[in-house]
Design a protein around this motif. Structure first.
Motif, PDB file in Angstrom:
ATOM      1  N   ILE A   1       0.850  -1.193   0.000  1.00  0.00           N
ATOM      2  CA  ILE A   1       0.000   0.000   0.000  1.00  0.00           C
ATOM      3  C   ILE A   1       0.885   1.242   0.000  1.00  0.00           C
ATOM      4  O   ILE A   1       1.721   1.405   0.871  1.00  0.00           O
ATOM      5  CB  ILE A   1      -0.887   0.037   1.271  1.00  0.00           C
ATOM      6  N   ARG A   2       0.692   2.127  -0.995  1.00  0.00           N
ATOM      7  CA  ARG A   2       1.454   3.377  -1.053  1.00  0.00           C
ATOM      8  C   ARG A   2       0.625   4.579  -0.626  1.00  0.00           C
ATOM      9  O   ARG A   2       1.156   5.523  -0.079  1.00  0.00           O
ATOM     10  CB  ARG A   2       1.975   3.620  -2.476  1.00  0.00           C
ATOM     11  N   THR A   3      -0.668   4.536  -0.922  1.00  0.00           N
ATOM     12  CA  THR A   3      -1.510   5.716  -0.697  1.00  0.00           C
ATOM     13  C   THR A   3      -2.849   5.315  -0.073  1.00  0.00           C
ATOM     14  O   THR A   3      -3.213   4.142  -0.057  1.00  0.00           O
ATOM     15  CB  THR A   3      -1.807   6.436  -2.029  1.00  0.00           C
ATOM     16  N   VAL A   4      -3.591   6.315   0.360  1.00  0.00           N
ATOM     17  CA  VAL A   4      -4.941   6.087   0.882  1.00  0.00           C
ATOM     18  C   VAL A   4      -5.815   5.473  -0.206  1.00  0.00           C
ATOM     19  O   VAL A   4      -6.615   4.568   0.056  1.00  0.00           O
ATOM     20  CB  VAL A   4      -5.546   7.405   1.411  1.00  0.00           C
ATOM     21  N   ARG A   5      -5.647   5.926  -1.419  1.00  0.00           N
ATOM     22  CA  ARG A   5      -6.422   5.383  -2.545  1.00  0.00           C
ATOM     23  C   ARG A   5      -6.132   3.890  -2.715  1.00  0.00           C
ATOM     24  O   ARG A   5      -7.049   3.094  -2.924  1.00  0.00           O
ATOM     25  CB  ARG A   5      -6.116   6.152  -3.824  1.00  0.00           C
ATOM     26  N   ASP A   6      -4.852   3.500  -2.612  1.00  0.00           N
ATOM     27  CA  ASP A   6      -4.494   2.081  -2.663  1.00  0.00           C
ATOM     28  C   ASP A   6      -5.221   1.314  -1.562  1.00  0.00           C
ATOM     29  O   ASP A   6      -5.755   0.234  -1.788  1.00  0.00           O
ATOM     30  CB  ASP A   6      -2.986   1.873  -2.462  1.00  0.00           C
TER      31      ASP A   6
ATOM     32  N   PHE B   1       2.372  -1.532   4.409  1.00  0.00           N
ATOM     33  CA  PHE B   1       2.521  -0.155   3.978  1.00  0.00           C
ATOM     34  C   PHE B   1       3.938   0.088   3.478  1.00  0.00           C
ATOM     35  O   PHE B   1       4.914  -0.356   4.080  1.00  0.00           O
ATOM     36  CB  PHE B   1       2.169   0.796   5.128  1.00  0.00           C
ATOM     37  N   THR B   2       4.028   0.803   2.380  1.00  0.00           N
ATOM     38  CA  THR B   2       5.302   1.118   1.769  1.00  0.00           C
ATOM     39  C   THR B   2       6.151   1.950   2.712  1.00  0.00           C
ATOM     40  O   THR B   2       5.637   2.812   3.433  1.00  0.00           O
ATOM     41  CB  THR B   2       5.072   1.901   0.459  1.00  0.00           C
TER      42      THR B   2
ATOM     43  N   THR C   1       7.389   5.654  -1.347  1.00  0.00           N
ATOM     44  CA  THR C   1       5.996   5.895  -1.731  1.00  0.00           C
ATOM     45  C   THR C   1       5.841   6.499  -3.130  1.00  0.00           C
ATOM     46  O   THR C   1       4.808   6.322  -3.764  1.00  0.00           O
ATOM     47  CB  THR C   1       5.262   6.801  -0.711  1.00  0.00           C
ATOM     48  N   SER C   2       6.847   7.175  -3.617  1.00  0.00           N
ATOM     49  CA  SER C   2       6.730   7.781  -4.953  1.00  0.00           C
ATOM     50  C   SER C   2       7.097   6.814  -6.070  1.00  0.00           C
ATOM     51  O   SER C   2       6.894   7.117  -7.248  1.00  0.00           O
ATOM     52  CB  SER C   2       7.614   9.023  -5.042  1.00  0.00           C
TER      53      SER C   2
ATOM     54  N   SER D   1       6.590   3.824  -8.453  1.00  0.00           N
ATOM     55  CA  SER D   1       5.540   2.961  -8.993  1.00  0.00           C
ATOM     56  C   SER D   1       5.995   2.427 -10.343  1.00  0.00           C
ATOM     57  O   SER D   1       6.803   3.051 -11.039  1.00  0.00           O
ATOM     58  CB  SER D   1       4.227   3.719  -9.149  1.00  0.00           C
TER      59      SER D   1
END
Length: 152
Positions: free
Chosen positions: A89-94, A117-118, A123-124, A126
């Motif tokens: 998981i990188r983001t809230v959307r993920d 969680f990444t 996190t940037s 992809s």
């Protein structure tokens, strides 16, 4: 034996993916990196090449297997007697997307999903960004695991 699958397109396999696998190996006996075949998704590398690149990366790690599959991820997990599906998981959307999929997979099969969680510094990173950089001829080695050869 505690077995997990780590499904994804992995086009290409990044340092973020590598981090998830390494962390999963701290609590799983085996991780199957599961490359989903999605004909509707436009990929940079053919499935066979992605399998080969990742297998080469983990050639010295017997607890990691790499396989391609077509169909539902949960069916692949059941076929391989996996107890867990691992997702990064990188983001809230993920998170929102993965939560929905995890709920459905659990209802279909009883298989739990573990979300990792990444690490903040990744996190940037992809696969989408790496593919775009490749299209423009940029050096993507800082975003790939050490030893990953995308020129096989």
């Amino acid at each position: 034996m505690k077995r997990a699958i780590f499904p994804g397109t992995f086009d290409p396999f990044t340092i973020g993916h590598y981090s998830v696998v390494q962390r999963a190996l701290t609590f799983m006996d085996e991780v199957i990196i599961s490359i989903g075949i999605n004909e509707s998704k436009r990929t940079c590398f053919p499935t066979e090449k992605r399998v080969e690149m990742i297998r080469k990366l983990y050639a010295d790690e017997p607890r990691v297997k790499v396989e391609a599959y077509d169909g539902l991820t949960v069916d692949f997990a059941l076929q391989h007697e996996a107890q867990v599906i691992i997702r990064g998981i990188r983001t809230v959307r993920d998170f929102e997307y993965e939560e929905t999929i995890a709920d459905i997979n659990r209802k279909l099969s009883g298989i739990e999903t573990i979300l990792l969680f990444t690490e903040p510094e990744l996190t940037s990173v992809s696969s989408t960004i790496v593919r775009e950089l490749l299209q423009f001829g940029k050096d993507v080695t800082p975003f790939l695991p050490e030893g990953m050869d995308i020129n096989l």
